[in-house]
Design a protein around this motif. Structure first.
Motif, short mmCIF file in Angstrom:
data_model
loop_
_atom_site.label_atom_id
_atom_site.label_comp_id
_atom_site.label_asym_id
_atom_site.label_seq_id
_atom_site.Cartn_x
_atom_site.Cartn_y
_atom_site.Cartn_z
N VAL A 164 0.89 -1.17 0.00
CA VAL A 164 0.00 0.00 0.00
C VAL A 164 0.92 1.21 0.00
O VAL A 164 1.70 1.41 0.93
CB VAL A 164 -0.93 0.01 1.23
CG1 VAL A 164 -1.81 1.25 1.22
CG2 VAL A 164 -1.80 -1.25 1.25
N TYR A 165 0.85 2.01 -1.05
CA TYR A 165 1.84 3.07 -1.27
C TYR A 165 1.17 4.25 -1.98
O TYR A 165 1.28 4.42 -3.19
CB TYR A 165 2.97 2.49 -2.12
CG TYR A 165 4.22 3.32 -2.20
CD1 TYR A 165 4.35 4.58 -1.62
CD2 TYR A 165 5.33 2.83 -2.90
CE1 TYR A 165 5.51 5.31 -1.71
CE2 TYR A 165 6.51 3.55 -2.99
CZ TYR A 165 6.59 4.79 -2.39
OH TYR A 165 7.76 5.51 -2.49
N PRO A 166 0.49 5.13 -1.22
CA PRO A 166 -0.20 6.28 -1.83
C PRO A 166 0.74 7.18 -2.63
O PRO A 166 0.33 7.74 -3.66
CB PRO A 166 -0.77 7.03 -0.62
CG PRO A 166 -0.89 5.99 0.45
CD PRO A 166 0.26 5.07 0.24
N GLY A 167 1.98 7.32 -2.17
CA GLY A 167 2.91 8.19 -2.86
C GLY A 167 3.25 7.72 -4.26
O GLY A 167 3.65 8.51 -5.12
N MET A 168 3.09 6.44 -4.51
CA MET A 168 3.39 5.91 -5.84
C MET A 168 2.13 5.76 -6.69
O MET A 168 2.14 6.07 -7.89
CB MET A 168 4.10 4.56 -5.73
CG MET A 168 4.51 3.99 -7.08
SD MET A 168 5.63 2.58 -6.92
CE MET A 168 5.84 2.17 -8.65
N TYR A 169 1.05 5.27 -6.07
CA TYR A 169 -0.15 4.94 -6.85
C TYR A 169 -1.28 5.95 -6.71
O TYR A 169 -2.26 5.88 -7.46
CB TYR A 169 -0.65 3.56 -6.44
CG TYR A 169 0.37 2.46 -6.61
CD1 TYR A 169 0.66 1.95 -7.87
CD2 TYR A 169 1.05 1.93 -5.51
CE1 TYR A 169 1.60 0.93 -8.03
CE2 TYR A 169 1.98 0.92 -5.66
CZ TYR A 169 2.26 0.43 -6.92
OH TYR A 169 3.19 -0.57 -7.07
N GLY A 170 -1.18 6.85 -5.73
CA GLY A 170 -2.21 7.87 -5.57
C GLY A 170 -3.44 7.42 -4.82
O GLY A 170 -4.44 8.13 -4.79
N ASP A 171 -3.39 6.23 -4.20
CA ASP A 171 -4.52 5.75 -3.41
C ASP A 171 -4.00 4.80 -2.34
O ASP A 171 -2.79 4.58 -2.21
CB ASP A 171 -5.57 5.05 -4.31
CG ASP A 171 -4.98 3.88 -5.10
OD1 ASP A 171 -4.08 3.18 -4.57
OD2 ASP A 171 -5.42 3.64 -6.23
#
Length: 411
Positions: free
Chosen positions: A224-231
């Motif tokens: 889970v990686y919001p900084g990469m995928y935006g969610d």
């Protein structure tokens, strides 16, 4: 009205793809310097290949079905004349048929709206905003140099087991010669405290060292990686490097990994997630060195996905020397962040509450899956995140791992 020929349909799709991409780029890069905008557009041209079909996923992803011969892997200078190996010559033999396989299968969200056809592969389209969220354009899709510990140096002082900004709950097995691993990963959706944090569950297959600057890794799991995928979706990911993360390697379908599967989107959302005290979902992931071609193949959920060609590696051209399984949290405030690892609960809570990885196996020189030996546990700050291991007749070797991060006992 007569239907358009297939070639014209493909041309229309490709032109529409370019128009939408350029229009989106113009809107999103407003306020960005001309030089940066050119860098972003150049990167997107390399990553996003013209599709033969496009599928809009309910989670917001755009999945492009790209000609298998046009995928980003072949941008790698060592793969310019590469001949695709469409299927592995051998699969590892298993001695453990009694181990429970996944009872609740995982799917990918984009499948709800379509599938890619034969001779194409699904690629999650990289958007302008994805690139601009990275610390720099050149760092998009890459891990920071030396930001990952040398987990295969447990008994040597090459580097510490913990690195500033990273926390682990990991089991590690060392072997003079190892040819892959297989494990079943419990799927969760940990809470991320800030956009640049990430939380993951994965394996590392590695050889070489930091001290020699020749650490080679093959990595796969969920993150889970919001900084990469935006969610905050739980996503399938892969990674590789051949020089201790200094210059080579990258996430997902960058130059290097050759995909052959038409239905699995690396970087795509996995669903459903496990729930605390409720239904648990696992996904089997395996990587192994093909005895005939020497390529390192990846299998997800029993499906052969593709491979890392042996030629892109140095120390991994021959065999691996260690395998690790477990969780990682990365944050500038690691030790002070409330980003969860696994389920966000400590290992001692057990099944259905703590995250697990079960059926930890390694591939030996006879291409046989066997139990790992000499397993060590790594949890540098066990009051924040921890790991425990065990064995059973159904799960073989397994670990529980995770934690909530910042709490009264976590400084």
């Amino acid at each position: 009205m007569a239907a358009l020929p297939t070639c014209l349909v493909a041309l229309v799709v490709a032109l529409g793809f370019l128009f939408v991409r350029q229009g989106s780029a113009a809107r999103t890069t407003a306020g960005v310097s001309v030089e940066q905008r050119q860098e972003v557009e150049s990167l997107l041209r390399r990553l996003n290949k013209p599709p033969l079909a496009t599928i809009e996923s309910p989670d917001g992803d755009i999945i492009d079905c790209v000609d298998i011969t046009k995928q980003p892997a072949f941008d790698h200078p060592l793969l310019k004349n590469h001949t695709i190996q469409m299927r592995p010559s051998y699969h590892p033999r298993s001695l453990y048929q009694n181990y429970n396989s996944t009872s609740h299968p995982i799917t990918q969200t984009w499948h709800q709206n379509g599938k890619c056809h034969e001779n194409t592969i699904p690629i999650r389209r990289t958007m302008v905003e994805d690139v601009l969220r990275a610390s720099s354009i050149s760092m998009y899709g890459k891990k920071r140099p030396r930001s990952i510990p040398n987990l295969n140096s447990i008994n040597r002082p090459d580097t510490p087991n913990a690195v500033k900004g990273h926390q682990y709950g990991v089991a590690a097995a060392q072997d003079t010669k190892c040819y892959g691993t297989k494990a079943s990963f419990n799927l969760w959706k940990p809470t991320i405290a800030r956009a640049n944090d990430f939380s993951l569950s994965q394996f590392w297959v590695s050889a070489g060292s930091y001290s020699g600057n020749d650490l080679n890794t093959i990595e796969a799991g969920w993150q889970v990686y919001p900084g990469m995928y935006g969610d905050s979706n739980t996503r399938l990911f892969i990674y590789w490097t051949r020089d201790a993360y200094e210059h080579t390697g990258c996430y997902n379908l960058c130059s290097g990994f050759v995909q052959t599967n038409t239905q699995i989107a690396i970087g795509g959302t996995l669903s459903p997630d496990s729930t605390y005290g409720g239904t648990q979902y696992d996904i089997d992931i395996m990587a192994w060195k093909d005895p005939q071609s020497g390529n390192w193949w990846l299998q997800v959920g029993g499906n052969d996905v593709g491979y890392w060609p042996s030629t892109i590696f140095t120390t991994l051209q021959h065999s691996a020397s260690s395998v690790e399984w477990g969780g990682e949290v990365a944050s500038p405030d690691a030790g002070q962040t409330s980003t969860q690892m696994g389920s966000g609960h400590f290992p001692n809570e057990g099944f259905g509450k703590a995250s697990h990885i079960k059926n930890l196996l390694v591939v030996d020189s006879s291409n046989t899956l066997r139990d790992p030996s000499g397993v060590n546990l790594i949890a540098p700050d066990s009051n924040c995140y921890n790991v425990q291991s065990g064995t059973s007749s159904n799960w073989g070797r397994y670990i529980y791992f995770g934690g909530p991060g910042k709490n009264p006992n976590c400084p």
